[in-house]
Design an enzyme around this catalytic site. Structure first.
Site, PDB file in Angstrom:
ATOM      1  CG  ASN A   1      -0.696  17.410  -1.927  1.00 38.95           C
ATOM      2  OD1 ASN A   1      -1.136  17.726  -3.266  1.00 38.95           O
ATOM      3  ND2 ASN A   1      -0.522  16.203  -1.629  1.00 38.95           N
TER       4      ASN A   1
ATOM      5  CE1 TYR B   1       2.852  12.460  -8.998  1.00 39.51           C
ATOM      6  CE2 TYR B   1       3.250  14.590  -9.465  1.00 39.51           C
ATOM      7  CZ  TYR B   1       2.596  13.736  -8.692  1.00 39.51           C
ATOM      8  OH  TYR B   1       1.869  13.938  -7.701  1.00 39.51           O
TER       9      TYR B   1
ATOM     10  CG  HIS C   1      -2.577  17.727  -8.821  1.00 41.80           C
ATOM     11  ND1 HIS C   1      -3.236  18.286  -7.599  1.00 41.80           N
ATOM     12  CD2 HIS C   1      -2.172  16.351  -8.589  1.00 41.80           C
ATOM     13  CE1 HIS C   1      -2.823  17.718  -6.553  1.00 41.80           C
ATOM     14  NE2 HIS C   1      -2.259  16.459  -7.057  1.00 41.80           N
TER      15      HIS C   1
END
Length: 476
Positions: free
Chosen positions: A125, A335, A53
């Site tokens: 998403n 993350y 991303h």
């Protein structure tokens, strides 16, 4: 009013045009700190780009709750009448920074809600499912989307080799290769939390939940040829469209909706409701309207506010929690860890990431520690110096756990990777099916025939017409 330049230490600068030297032909002098500072800062103007991303666009907005769902959750951000400021970042998965926006790819849909109970991050998403359901395979999958270590080129062979060996990818592959694989703009696509999360009400009852954001601009997509034409003229097409729409006051909106499943319904479901490759049928778990999201302000500085924005599903608030979704469980760690590496240990102190509430932790030192802690006698816990302490009212109800720890086989034959894809295929009209076949055929150019045949065997299990349509498009 005249503003005088300074160094980062606030020292006034008298000359920013000429380096300090020993005469017109002499060498430069080390004492010219401003020269050294400018060159050193330029060398450090980039942080490592996101591994996944990397190429994205973002904006600020508001989440407004218009319907009462207090029977499912006590989260203040989800109570009727609440308005919460938010930040969104939408991105392609595979492309590096500077890659073209209009590529066939999944779009990341990351939201940060600055709630009165701390930040709530929803990182999903533009598709309700994903390619895999076991996080052990995530690095392998991402390697197939990046560059071949020898040629430094994208590899269709690697991509289809992995997919053809991973039948659980069929659902996402079919969506990606369908007419929805290239959104016309970021405003013309849906967003999904994708994972199964949980909501907890004031009675400590837990409900499983899917989060949906349905575009109010209408779904609009591009064919491969249309996208090629856009890319030839504008590689930043998505960024430009979102920025200019907001600048002129055409604020994009999404309907915020949820699906709910009780714990008992989850136990009785014919499919695994915590499997990221599966959707929840709307007929059995209907959509519930919750509110509306609007994007209405562009960032003032892209790097500071979008490139340094850090989203993580580890950030939840009372009344919103996780599930046993294996991919979600891994993302809770990975993350936040990516942000610590990429931006710095205290990345959540940056203005764009900092919550709008008081923060009390015992995290110590490290890079980017730029606050000024007070009451430094309480630098550990427990302590007798009135430092922050736990509050039992925020303990969640027991989390449902099934069985002991073991390595489950995510490829086991008993798992159904096909029926939901068959249902999706049957929803497509003739034109959509033709686009699907042609898109797959284009994406398979140069792929070895044994890999193509392996993938065709998977399409055959979905529907005979699926396999035959791709075969025809490939001229096999």
């Amino acid at each position: 009013m005249k503003i005088t330049m300074t160094t980062t230490a606030g020292n006034k600068i008298g000359d920013n045009q000429n380096s300090l030297s020993a005469g017109s032909r002499g060498p430069l002098l080390m004492q010219d700190y401003q020269l050294i500072e400018k060159l050193a800062h330029q060398n450090r103007e980039r942080v490592p780009e996101r591994v996944v991303h990397a190429n994205g666009s973002g904006a600020y907005g508001t989440l407004k709750i218009t319907n009462d769902i207090s029977q499912y959750t006590k989260a203040k951000v989800l109570q009727k009448g609440e308005e919460t400021p938010l930040l969104i970042r939408i991105s392609t998965v595979a492309g590096e920074r500077g890659a073209a926006d209009a590529e066939r790819d999944v779009r990341g849909f990351a939201l940060k809600f600055y709630t009165t109970e701390g930040n709530w991050d929803l990182v999903g998403n533009n598709t309700p499912v994903f390619f895999i359901k076991d996080p052990l395979k995530f690095p392998d999958f991402i390697h197939t989307q990046k560059r071949h270590p020898k040629s430094n080129l994208r590899s269709a062979t690697a991509m289809w080799d992995f997919w053809s060996l991973s039948p659980e990818s069929l659902h996402q592959v079919t969506i990606l290769m369908s007419d929805r694989g290239i959104p016309k703009s970021l405003r013309n696509m849906n967003g999904y939390g994708s994972h199964t999360y949980s909501l907890i009400n004031d009675k400590d009852e837990r409900f499983w939940v899917k989060f949906h954001f349905k575009t109010k601009q209408g779904i609009a997509c591009m064919t491969n040829k249309e996208a090629e034409s856009v890319i030839a003229k504008d590689r930043e097409s998505s960024q430009r469209d979102l920025f200019e729409s907001i600048e002129k006051g055409d604020f994009p909106k999404w309907s915020f909706e949820i699906q709910i499943m009780t714990e008992q319904e989850a136990k009785e479901a014919s499919f695994n409701p915590f499997d990221l490759t599966k959707v929840w049928p709307h007929s059995k778990y209907p959509m519930i309207k919750v509110g509306e999201m609007e994007l209405n302000r562009n960032p003032e500085h892209y790097f500071a506010e979008i490139e340094q924005a850090a989203f993580s599903p580890s950030n939840v608030v009372p009344g919103i929690s996780w599930s046993s979704d294996k991919m979600l469980q891994a993302r809770i760690f990975s993350y936040a860890d990516a942000h610590r590496y990429r931006i710095g240990t205290h990345y959540e102190m940056l203005p764009v990431n900092r919550p709008r509430v008081e923060v009390n932790t015992y995290h110590a030192d490290g890079s980017m520690r730029f606050d000024e802690p007070k009451g430094t006698d309480a630098f550990y816990e427990p302590n007798n110096f009135n430092g922050p302490i736990e509050d039992k009212q925020y303990v969640e109800p027991p989390f449902p756990v099934n069985g002991d720890g073991y390595r489950y086989n995510h490829l086991e034959d008993s798992d159904d990777h096909y029926s939901q894809v068959t249902a999706l295929f049957n929803l497509m009209d003739a034109s959509q099916k033709e686009q699907l076949f042609n898109n797959i055929a284009e994406a398979m150019q140069g792929v070895p025939v044994e890999i193509i045949n392996r993938q065709l065997a998977l399409f055959e299990k979905v529907h005979e017409d699926y396999a035959q349509g791709v075969k025809k498009a490939l001229n096999l």
